[in-house]
Design a protein around this motif. Structure first.
Motif, PDB file in Angstrom:
ATOM      1  N   LEU A   1       1.038  -1.163  -0.028  1.00 48.08           N
ATOM      2  CA  LEU A   1      -0.013  -0.156  -0.106  1.00 48.08           C
ATOM      3  C   LEU A   1       1.076   1.241   0.051  1.00 48.08           C
ATOM      4  CD1 LEU A   1      -2.914   1.124   0.247  1.00 48.08           C
ATOM      5  CD2 LEU A   1      -2.685   1.160   2.610  1.00 48.08           C
ATOM      6  N   TRP A   2       0.702   2.220  -0.999  1.00 46.52           N
ATOM      7  CA  TRP A   2       1.475   3.436  -1.023  1.00 46.52           C
ATOM      8  C   TRP A   2       0.630   4.202  -1.863  1.00 46.52           C
ATOM      9  CZ3 TRP A   2       3.779   5.278  -5.929  1.00 46.52           C
ATOM     10  CH2 TRP A   2       4.675   6.483  -5.497  1.00 46.52           C
ATOM     11  N   ASN A   3       0.517   5.542  -1.603  1.00 44.44           N
ATOM     12  CA  ASN A   3      -0.016   6.734  -2.575  1.00 44.44           C
ATOM     13  C   ASN A   3      -1.547   6.346  -2.746  1.00 44.44           C
ATOM     14  OD1 ASN A   3       0.357   9.252  -4.030  1.00 44.44           O
ATOM     15  ND2 ASN A   3       0.766   7.933  -5.849  1.00 44.44           N
ATOM     16  N   GLY A   4      -2.051   5.811  -1.807  1.00 41.38           N
ATOM     17  CA  GLY A   4      -3.452   5.688  -1.813  1.00 41.38           C
ATOM     18  C   GLY A   4      -3.855   4.400  -2.642  1.00 41.38           C
ATOM     19  N   SER A   5      -3.020   3.403  -3.037  1.00 41.62           N
ATOM     20  CA  SER A   5      -3.052   2.301  -4.040  1.00 41.62           C
ATOM     21  C   SER A   5      -2.316   1.251  -3.495  1.00 41.62           C
ATOM     22  CB  SER A   5      -2.803   2.654  -5.366  1.00 41.62           C
ATOM     23  OG  SER A   5      -3.483   3.569  -5.864  1.00 41.62           O
ATOM     24  N   ILE A   6      -3.025  -0.018  -3.737  1.00 45.19           N
ATOM     25  CA  ILE A   6      -2.287  -1.366  -3.518  1.00 45.19           C
ATOM     26  C   ILE A   6      -1.630  -1.641  -4.828  1.00 45.19           C
ATOM     27  CG2 ILE A   6      -2.592  -3.690  -2.928  1.00 45.19           C
ATOM     28  CD1 ILE A   6      -5.357  -2.891  -1.761  1.00 45.19           C
ATOM     29  N   HIS A   7      -0.275  -1.983  -4.804  1.00 45.03           N
ATOM     30  CA  HIS A   7       0.690  -2.222  -5.805  1.00 45.03           C
ATOM     31  C   HIS A   7       1.000  -3.746  -5.909  1.00 45.03           C
ATOM     32  CE1 HIS A   7       0.675   1.767  -4.841  1.00 45.03           C
ATOM     33  NE2 HIS A   7       0.985   2.460  -6.146  1.00 45.03           N
ATOM     34  N   TRP A   8       1.089  -4.400  -6.989  1.00 45.76           N
ATOM     35  CA  TRP A   8       1.377  -5.563  -7.055  1.00 45.76           C
ATOM     36  C   TRP A   8       2.742  -5.633  -8.079  1.00 45.76           C
ATOM     37  CZ3 TRP A   8      -3.733  -4.921  -7.307  1.00 45.76           C
ATOM     38  CH2 TRP A   8      -4.444  -5.184  -6.135  1.00 45.76           C
ATOM     39  N   ILE A   9       3.586  -6.583  -8.074  1.00 45.79           N
ATOM     40  CA  ILE A   9       4.687  -6.569  -9.070  1.00 45.79           C
ATOM     41  C   ILE A   9       4.589  -7.952  -9.816  1.00 45.79           C
ATOM     42  CG2 ILE A   9       7.362  -6.851  -9.369  1.00 45.79           C
ATOM     43  CD1 ILE A   9       6.458  -4.055  -8.839  1.00 45.79           C
ATOM     44  N   SER A  10       4.525  -7.949 -10.909  1.00 44.27           N
ATOM     45  CA  SER A  10       4.202  -9.335 -11.965  1.00 44.27           C
ATOM     46  C   SER A  10       5.798  -9.618 -12.186  1.00 44.27           C
ATOM     47  CB  SER A  10       3.513  -9.055 -13.206  1.00 44.27           C
ATOM     48  OG  SER A  10       3.644 -10.246 -13.784  1.00 44.27           O
ATOM     49  N   PRO A  11       6.045 -11.118 -12.181  1.00 42.24           N
ATOM     50  CA  PRO A  11       7.276 -11.650 -12.436  1.00 42.24           C
ATOM     51  C   PRO A  11       7.627 -11.455 -13.814  1.00 42.24           C
ATOM     52  CG  PRO A  11       5.870 -13.353 -11.772  1.00 42.24           C
ATOM     53  CD  PRO A  11       4.931 -12.010 -11.819  1.00 42.24           C
ATOM     54  N   THR A  12       6.458 -11.494 -14.828  1.00 40.99           N
ATOM     55  CA  THR A  12       6.537 -11.731 -16.188  1.00 40.99           C
ATOM     56  C   THR A  12       6.106 -10.370 -16.922  1.00 40.99           C
ATOM     57  OG1 THR A  12       4.415 -13.211 -16.247  1.00 40.99           O
ATOM     58  CG2 THR A  12       6.732 -14.132 -16.141  1.00 40.99           C
ATOM     59  N   GLY A  13       4.716 -10.170 -16.557  1.00 40.18           N
ATOM     60  CA  GLY A  13       3.708  -9.146 -17.376  1.00 40.18           C
ATOM     61  C   GLY A  13       3.704  -7.905 -16.629  1.00 40.18           C
ATOM     62  N   ASP A  14       2.506  -7.054 -17.003  1.00 42.57           N
ATOM     63  CA  ASP A  14       2.184  -5.680 -16.410  1.00 42.57           C
ATOM     64  C   ASP A  14       2.248  -5.815 -14.996  1.00 42.57           C
ATOM     65  OD1 ASP A  14       2.386  -4.632 -18.876  1.00 42.57           O
ATOM     66  OD2 ASP A  14       0.178  -4.891 -19.354  1.00 42.57           O
ATOM     67  N   SER A  15       2.582  -4.912 -14.470  1.00 46.43           N
ATOM     68  CA  SER A  15       2.323  -4.858 -12.707  1.00 46.43           C
ATOM     69  C   SER A  15       1.256  -3.745 -12.510  1.00 46.43           C
ATOM     70  CB  SER A  15       3.721  -4.066 -12.108  1.00 46.43           C
ATOM     71  OG  SER A  15       4.817  -4.952 -12.193  1.00 46.43           O
ATOM     72  N   PHE A  16       0.305  -4.082 -11.559  1.00 49.55           N
ATOM     73  CA  PHE A  16      -0.782  -3.430 -11.214  1.00 49.55           C
ATOM     74  C   PHE A  16      -1.011  -2.446  -9.905  1.00 49.55           C
ATOM     75  CE2 PHE A  16      -2.369  -7.169 -13.901  1.00 49.55           C
ATOM     76  CZ  PHE A  16      -3.030  -6.439 -15.075  1.00 49.55           C
ATOM     77  N   ARG A  17      -1.631  -1.672 -10.272  1.00 43.34           N
ATOM     78  CA  ARG A  17      -2.085  -0.907  -8.699  1.00 43.34           C
ATOM     79  C   ARG A  17      -3.660  -0.738  -9.052  1.00 43.34           C
ATOM     80  NH1 ARG A  17      -2.378   4.706 -10.204  1.00 43.34           N
ATOM     81  NH2 ARG A  17      -1.574   5.073 -12.596  1.00 43.34           N
ATOM     82  N   PHE A  18      -3.900  -0.617  -7.606  1.00 49.24           N
ATOM     83  CA  PHE A  18      -5.455  -0.452  -7.263  1.00 49.24           C
ATOM     84  C   PHE A  18      -5.715   0.688  -6.604  1.00 49.24           C
ATOM     85  CE2 PHE A  18      -9.446  -1.251  -5.242  1.00 49.24           C
ATOM     86  CZ  PHE A  18     -10.284  -1.609  -6.245  1.00 49.24           C
ATOM     87  N   ASP A  19      -6.459   1.729  -6.956  1.00 51.10           N
ATOM     88  CA  ASP A  19      -6.586   2.830  -5.978  1.00 51.10           C
ATOM     89  C   ASP A  19      -7.739   2.421  -5.371  1.00 51.10           C
ATOM     90  OD1 ASP A  19      -7.832   5.622  -5.375  1.00 51.10           O
ATOM     91  OD2 ASP A  19      -6.392   6.265  -6.933  1.00 51.10           O
ATOM     92  N   THR A  20      -7.500   2.697  -3.851  1.00 49.73           N
ATOM     93  CA  THR A  20      -8.707   2.149  -3.007  1.00 49.73           C
ATOM     94  C   THR A  20      -9.538   3.303  -2.994  1.00 49.73           C
ATOM     95  OG1 THR A  20      -7.375   3.218  -1.212  1.00 49.73           O
ATOM     96  CG2 THR A  20      -7.010   0.947  -1.822  1.00 49.73           C
TER      97      THR A  20
ATOM     98  N   GLN B   1     -10.597   5.659  -5.600  1.00 49.33           N
ATOM     99  CA  GLN B   1     -11.223   5.617  -6.967  1.00 49.33           C
ATOM    100  C   GLN B   1     -12.111   4.216  -7.358  1.00 49.33           C
ATOM    101  OE1 GLN B   1     -12.020   8.539  -8.534  1.00 49.33           O
ATOM    102  NE2 GLN B   1     -10.761   9.692  -7.078  1.00 49.33           N
ATOM    103  N   GLU B   2     -11.478   3.130  -6.638  1.00 48.75           N
ATOM    104  CA  GLU B   2     -11.561   1.992  -7.206  1.00 48.75           C
ATOM    105  C   GLU B   2     -11.441   1.518  -8.502  1.00 48.75           C
ATOM    106  OE1 GLU B   2     -15.716   0.878  -5.859  1.00 48.75           O
ATOM    107  OE2 GLU B   2     -15.247   1.427  -3.490  1.00 48.75           O
ATOM    108  N   ARG B   3     -10.348   1.931  -8.967  1.00 45.83           N
ATOM    109  CA  ARG B   3      -9.836   1.812 -10.190  1.00 45.83           C
ATOM    110  C   ARG B   3      -8.597   1.057 -10.259  1.00 45.83           C
ATOM    111  NH1 ARG B   3      -9.843   7.372 -13.055  1.00 45.83           N
ATOM    112  NH2 ARG B   3     -12.017   7.285 -12.533  1.00 45.83           N
ATOM    113  N   LEU B   4      -8.428   0.332 -11.317  1.00 42.56           N
ATOM    114  CA  LEU B   4      -7.218  -0.520 -11.606  1.00 42.56           C
ATOM    115  C   LEU B   4      -6.512   0.107 -12.618  1.00 42.56           C
ATOM    116  CD1 LEU B   4      -6.018  -3.469 -10.621  1.00 42.56           C
ATOM    117  CD2 LEU B   4      -6.707  -4.311 -12.947  1.00 42.56           C
ATOM    118  N   GLY B   5      -5.149   0.246 -12.187  1.00 46.29           N
ATOM    119  CA  GLY B   5      -4.188   0.788 -13.267  1.00 46.29           C
ATOM    120  C   GLY B   5      -2.785   0.008 -13.412  1.00 46.29           C
TER     121      GLY B   5
END
Length: 372
Positions: A201-220, A222-226
Motif C-alpha cells: 500500500l502506497w500513494n492511496g493504492s495497492i501495488h503488485w509486481i508481476s514476475p513476467t507481465g504488467d504490474s498493477f495498482r488499485f486505487d482504493t 477511486q476503486e480503479r485498476l491501473g
C-alpha cells in the motif's frame, strides 16, 4: 487551561498499557484519552519500531532510533487461535493477521488486532455473488491520523461472470469497519501470472509486481485498476530475483538482484508513476568479508557460489535511511547513505529457534489506541 495542557502533554508520552489503566482514574481522564484528537496527536508523537517475527512467534521488537525500552507486545496469544498466528501486515499500529495453519475442513481465519490494547476483530467471510471464497491476497488500509478507528480491508478473489469468463479473472472485495460488511469494489480484471500476496500500500493504492507481465495498482479511493512501469533491465528474467518490495516514509522501494551480485540498487518509484529511479547503491562485499558464513556453494556445481542473506526492511525518512538485512545468525543495519553497517543487537529468541535465512519477516510498528 494550563493544567489541562500540561496533563495532555504528560499523557501523550506514556505507553499504551499505562493509558489504558489511567482511563479508570476519572471520567475526565477517560474522555481525554479516548478523544480522537488525543489519539491523532499521540500517533504523530509515537516513535516507530520494527517487529521481527517468524511464521508464528514474535521474536523481537527494536527501536528505529536505537533506544531500548520494553516491547509494546510480545505475543498475539490473546486472539486465542489454536492454529497459531501469522502477521500479514502492519499499518499505523494495527495488525492484519491470519491463522498460521490450515485445519482440514476449516477455513483460515483473518483478524484485525491492536496488540497494544489486546483488542481484535475477526473478519467475516465475504458473501458476494459470483465471487470465490479462495483468497489470493488481503490488505489493510488504516490511518488513524485521518479517520480514527476506521479501517478497510481489500481482498483479491477469483470471479466468474459473463463479462469475465477467463480462469485468470479476479475481483477485489472490500470490508469496512463502519458497515462490518464486504462489498464488490471496482470491476473484474485479468491478471495472468500475478502473485497477489506481495501487495504494498502506497500513494492511496495497492501495488503488485508481476514476475513476467504488467504490474498493477488499485486505487482504493477511486476503486480503479491501473498499471505501473516495470523495472527495466537487460538481464534475462531467469537471472533476476525480486528481493524486496515495500513502503517507508511515503516512498515505494524495490530491489532486484541479478545472479550472485554483491552490488545492487534500491529503486524508488516516482510519485507520478513515470519510472523507477535508482535511489541508493548497496555494496555488501564488506559484510561478506565480516560474515564468511554467508558464502554458500550451489549443489553439484563447481566454482559457483551464492550469498545467504535476506533483505527485510528499507527505512527511509528525513532522519534515517537504512536497510535491514538478515545474515546467518545476525541482523544487520546497513546505512544507505554512507555504506557502513552494524549489528542490530542481541535478539531474544528461543534456544531451539534456528536463524534460518528467509524465515523472518519485518514490519514497521508504532503504538495506537485505535479500536478495532
Amino acid at each position: 487551561m494550563f493544567h489541562q495542557d500540561l496533563l495532555t502533554d504528560i499523557l501523550l508520552r506514556l505507553p499504551a498499557k499505562s493509558l489504558l489503566r489511567f482511563k479508570c482514574v476519572s471520567k475526565h481522564w477517560l474522555s481525554l484519552i479516548s478523544s480522537p484528537q488525543f489519539r491523532r496527536r499521540r500517533l504523530r508523537l509515537a516513535s516507530s519500531g520494527i517487529i521481527l517475527c517468524q511464521t508464528t512467534d514474535l521474536i523481537h521488537h527494536t527501536s528505529v532510533a536505537g533506544s531500548h525500552s520494553d516491547p509494546p507486545f510480545t505475543s498475539l496469544s490473546f486472539i486465542g487461535d489454536s492454529a497459531g498466528m501469522k502477521i500479514l501486515q502492519s499499518s499505523y499500529g494495527l495488525l492484519l493477521c491470519c491463522s498460521s495453519l490450515h485445519k482440514r475442513g476449516k477455513r483460515r481465519s483473518y483478524y484485525i488486532c491492536n496488540p497494544s490494547t489486546q483488542q481484535f476483530s475477526t473478519l467475516p467471510e465475504a458473501d458476494c455473488e459470483n465471487i470465490s471464497k479462495t483468497i489470493y491476497g488481503v490488505y489493510l488500509t488504516f490511518d488513524s491520523s485521518k479517520l480514527p478507528d476506521h479501517y478497510q480491508v481489500a481482498s483479491v478473489r477469483s470471479c466468474s461472470s459473463p463479462s469475465s469468463p477467463s480462469s485468470n479473472s479476479f475481483q477485489i472485495v472490500t470490508y469496512s469497519s463502519k458497515t462490518r460488511a464486504w462489498r464488490i469494489s471496482g470491476s473484474p480484471f485479468i491478471a495472468p501470472d500475478m502473485v497477489f500476496d506481495n501487495g504494498v500500500l502506497w500513494n492511496g493504492s495497492i501495488h503488485w509486481i508481476s514476475p513476467t507481465g504488467d504490474s498493477f495498482r488499485f486505487d482504493t479511493d477511486q476503486e480503479r485498476l491501473g498499471t505501473m512501469p516495470s523495472l527495466q533491465s537487460n538481464e534475462k528474467w531467469s537471472n533476476k530475483r525480486l528481493r524486496y518490495f515495500g513502503e517507508s516514509g511515503g516512498h515505494l522501494h524495490l530491489i532486484e538482484i541479478y545472479g550472485s551480485a554483491t552490488q545492487f540498487y534500491v529503486f524508488e518509484m516516482e510519485r507520478d508513476y513515470s519510472s523507477w529511479v535508482p535511489k541508493y547503491h548497496v555494496d555488501i562485499a564488506a559484510i561478506i568479508d565480516a560474515f564468511p558464513v554467508m558464502i554458500r556453494n550451489y549443489p553439484d556445481a563447481t566454482d559457483s557460489v551464492f550469498y545467504a542473506f535476506s533483505l527485510l526492511f528499507v527505512k527511509e525518512d528525513e532522519e534515517d535511511s537504512f536497510l535491514l538485512l538478515h545474515v546467518p545468525g545476525e541482523f544487520l543495519l546497513y546505512n544507505l547513505r554512507n555504506g557502513t553497517f552494524k549489528k542490530l543487537g542481541p535478539i531474544s529468541t528461543e534456544a531451539n529457534v534456528a536463524f534460518q535465512i528467509g524465515c523472518f519477516h519485518a514490519y514497521q510498528f508504532r503504538e495506537t489506541l485505535a479500536d478495532v
